[in-house]
Enzyme design. Sequence first.
Site, PDB file in Angstrom:
ATOM      1  N   THR A  79       1.405  -4.288   4.419  1.00  0.00           N
ATOM      2  CA  THR A  79       1.431  -4.480   5.748  1.00  0.00           C
ATOM      3  C   THR A  79       0.524  -6.004   6.315  1.00  0.00           C
ATOM      4  O   THR A  79       0.909  -6.418   7.123  1.00  0.00           O
ATOM      5  CB  THR A  79       0.329  -3.643   6.519  1.00  0.00           C
ATOM      6  OG1 THR A  79      -0.982  -3.394   5.732  1.00  0.00           O
ATOM      7  CG2 THR A  79       1.055  -2.018   6.259  1.00  0.00           C
ATOM      8  N   ASP A  80       0.014  -6.632   5.415  1.00  0.00           N
ATOM      9  CA  ASP A  80      -0.756  -7.880   5.716  1.00  0.00           C
ATOM     10  C   ASP A  80       0.122  -8.819   6.066  1.00  0.00           C
ATOM     11  O   ASP A  80      -0.181  -9.910   6.793  1.00  0.00           O
ATOM     12  CB  ASP A  80      -1.925  -8.175   4.687  1.00  0.00           C
ATOM     13  CG  ASP A  80      -2.912  -7.296   4.528  1.00  0.00           C
ATOM     14  OD1 ASP A  80      -3.189  -6.671   5.598  1.00  0.00           O
ATOM     15  OD2 ASP A  80      -3.765  -7.296   3.442  1.00  0.00           O
ATOM     16  N   THR A 122       0.939  -1.114  -0.062  1.00  0.00           N
ATOM     17  CA  THR A 122       0.119  -0.096   0.020  1.00  0.00           C
ATOM     18  C   THR A 122       0.624   1.295   0.054  1.00  0.00           C
ATOM     19  O   THR A 122       0.557   2.139  -0.434  1.00  0.00           O
ATOM     20  CB  THR A 122      -0.878  -0.040   1.083  1.00  0.00           C
ATOM     21  OG1 THR A 122      -1.719  -1.202   1.280  1.00  0.00           O
ATOM     22  CG2 THR A 122      -1.781   1.099   1.150  1.00  0.00           C
ATOM     23  N   LYS A 166       0.378  -7.607  13.160  1.00  0.00           N
ATOM     24  CA  LYS A 166      -0.710  -6.623  12.669  1.00  0.00           C
ATOM     25  C   LYS A 166      -1.795  -7.159  13.275  1.00  0.00           C
ATOM     26  O   LYS A 166      -2.403  -8.108  13.258  1.00  0.00           O
ATOM     27  CB  LYS A 166      -0.734  -6.825  11.219  1.00  0.00           C
ATOM     28  CG  LYS A 166      -1.834  -6.047  10.672  1.00  0.00           C
ATOM     29  CD  LYS A 166      -2.104  -5.700   9.245  1.00  0.00           C
ATOM     30  CE  LYS A 166      -2.874  -4.721   8.737  1.00  0.00           C
ATOM     31  NZ  LYS A 166      -3.005  -4.547   7.244  1.00  0.00           N
TER      32      LYS A 166
END
EC number: 6.3.5.-
Length: 416
Positions: free
Chosen positions: A162-163, A86, A239
Site C-alpha cells: 500500500t505504501d 502486506t 494513501k
Amino acid sequence: MQAEVGDKVRVESKGMQYEGILMPSQTRSIVLKLKNGYNIGIRQESASVTLLEKKEENKIHKPISEPIKIKKEKLPNISILSTGGTIASKIDYRTGAVTSQFSAEDILRAIPELEDIANYNCRMIYSILSENMRPSYWSELARAVYEEIKNGADGIIVTHGTDTMMYTAAALSFMVETPVPIVLVGSQRSADRPSSDNAMNAVCAATVAASDIAEVCVVMHGSTSDDFCTIHRGTKVRKMHTSRRDAFQSINAKPIGRVEYPSREIKMLSGYVKRGEKKLALHDKLEPKCALIKYATGASSESLLFHSGSGYKGIVIEGTGLGHVSTEWIPHIKNAVEAGIPVVMTSQCIYGRVCDRVYDTGRDILKAGAIEGEDILPEVALVKLMWALGQAADIEKVREIMRTGIAGEITRSTCI
C-alpha cells in the site's frame, strides 16, 4: 460443543458481553472479530465462551496445500499478478517483522470466496515490499499486464504493497491503454493478523476486475468497518493514513464507485471508461532520472541546482499554495528549462489546483518556463513526467503531454 476458530461465539468477561467470530491467537487471550470488522483481545482466565454458531464447512481456513479447483464455465478469466506487499505477507514470529511470503496461489487458497467470482491465472512478477519498487519494475509489470490481456484475460488484479501503490497505479494508467479492468489491491494488515483486511479487499477487487470498469483503479476498504470498498481512479488516489483500513482516498475527484460487502453490489459514483471502449496498447518507456523536490520555508535552491546539474532529465517541484517557491529559486528554474530540463509545479496542498497567474511570484515562475501541474498530485506528476520523457525527447512535446489529460489525472474542476 467446544468452540473452534471460525465459530460465532459470545464471550462474557467482567460483566460485559461480546459477540463475534473466534479468531486464531498467538497469546493466552481470546481474539474475537466483531461485526464492525475490528478485533478485541480478552484474557482467557476472566472469560466464559458460549458457542452460538458453527463455522461454515469449507469456507474458513482451507488447508494451504489444497489445489486450486478446475476452472468453471461461464465465469470470467482473471489474471492475478503478484508483486508482494502486506496482502501477500505474514509475520515472522522470530523477529516480529512482516515479510513478503505468500504467492497469488496462496491468496486464492486462503480466500475461497474468490472462486465464486472468476477463474484465475496466477503469476508472481516479483515478491517485494512496496518501498523497494522502482520505475524499471513498473515497465516490467506493464508488459506483464499487456501480455495477460493480449492472451485473453477478462480482467487483471495486481496485488501490491500500500505504501507506494499510488505510484504504480499512476504508472500503469499511463503505460497501458486497456479494454478491461486493471485493479490494484493490497491490505493494511498481513493475512495472519486477526484484523487483516486482505480477504474483503481481494473479494471486492475481483468483483471490479470482473465488471465493465475498464480503467486502472485501486480498490481498498472504504470505511473502518467491513461494509464496502471504494473504487479509486489510479491517477487520483492517495494513501492518507499510515495504518487505518480506510487509508485510501480519492483526491480532487469523486471515486469511480464502491463495492458493497458482502453482497458485492457495485454502486457507481462517477463516469468511467467501459469495457471494450479502448483498444489494447502498451507505452512502457520511462525516463527514471526524474526528481520530486519539496519546497519548505527558507529552503535553499541548492537542491534544485544539484538535480539540474547531476544528469536529471526532469524535475517536479512540490511548492506552496497555488504552486510557489522562493523568488531565489526562479532563476534556477529558468536555467534548468533552458538546459532542456522540464520543471513541473505542483502544490503541497492536498486539494485544489496550481494557478501561477494570481501572484507576481507565480507569474515569474511561468516566465521562467515552468509547467503548471493543474490539479495533478505531486507523485502522479512525477510518474507522468517520467512517462512523458519516455515518449518524447523534445521539451515542448513534453510540455504538451504534461498539459494534456491522459488517464483522468487532470480534472476540469476541483470543487469536490
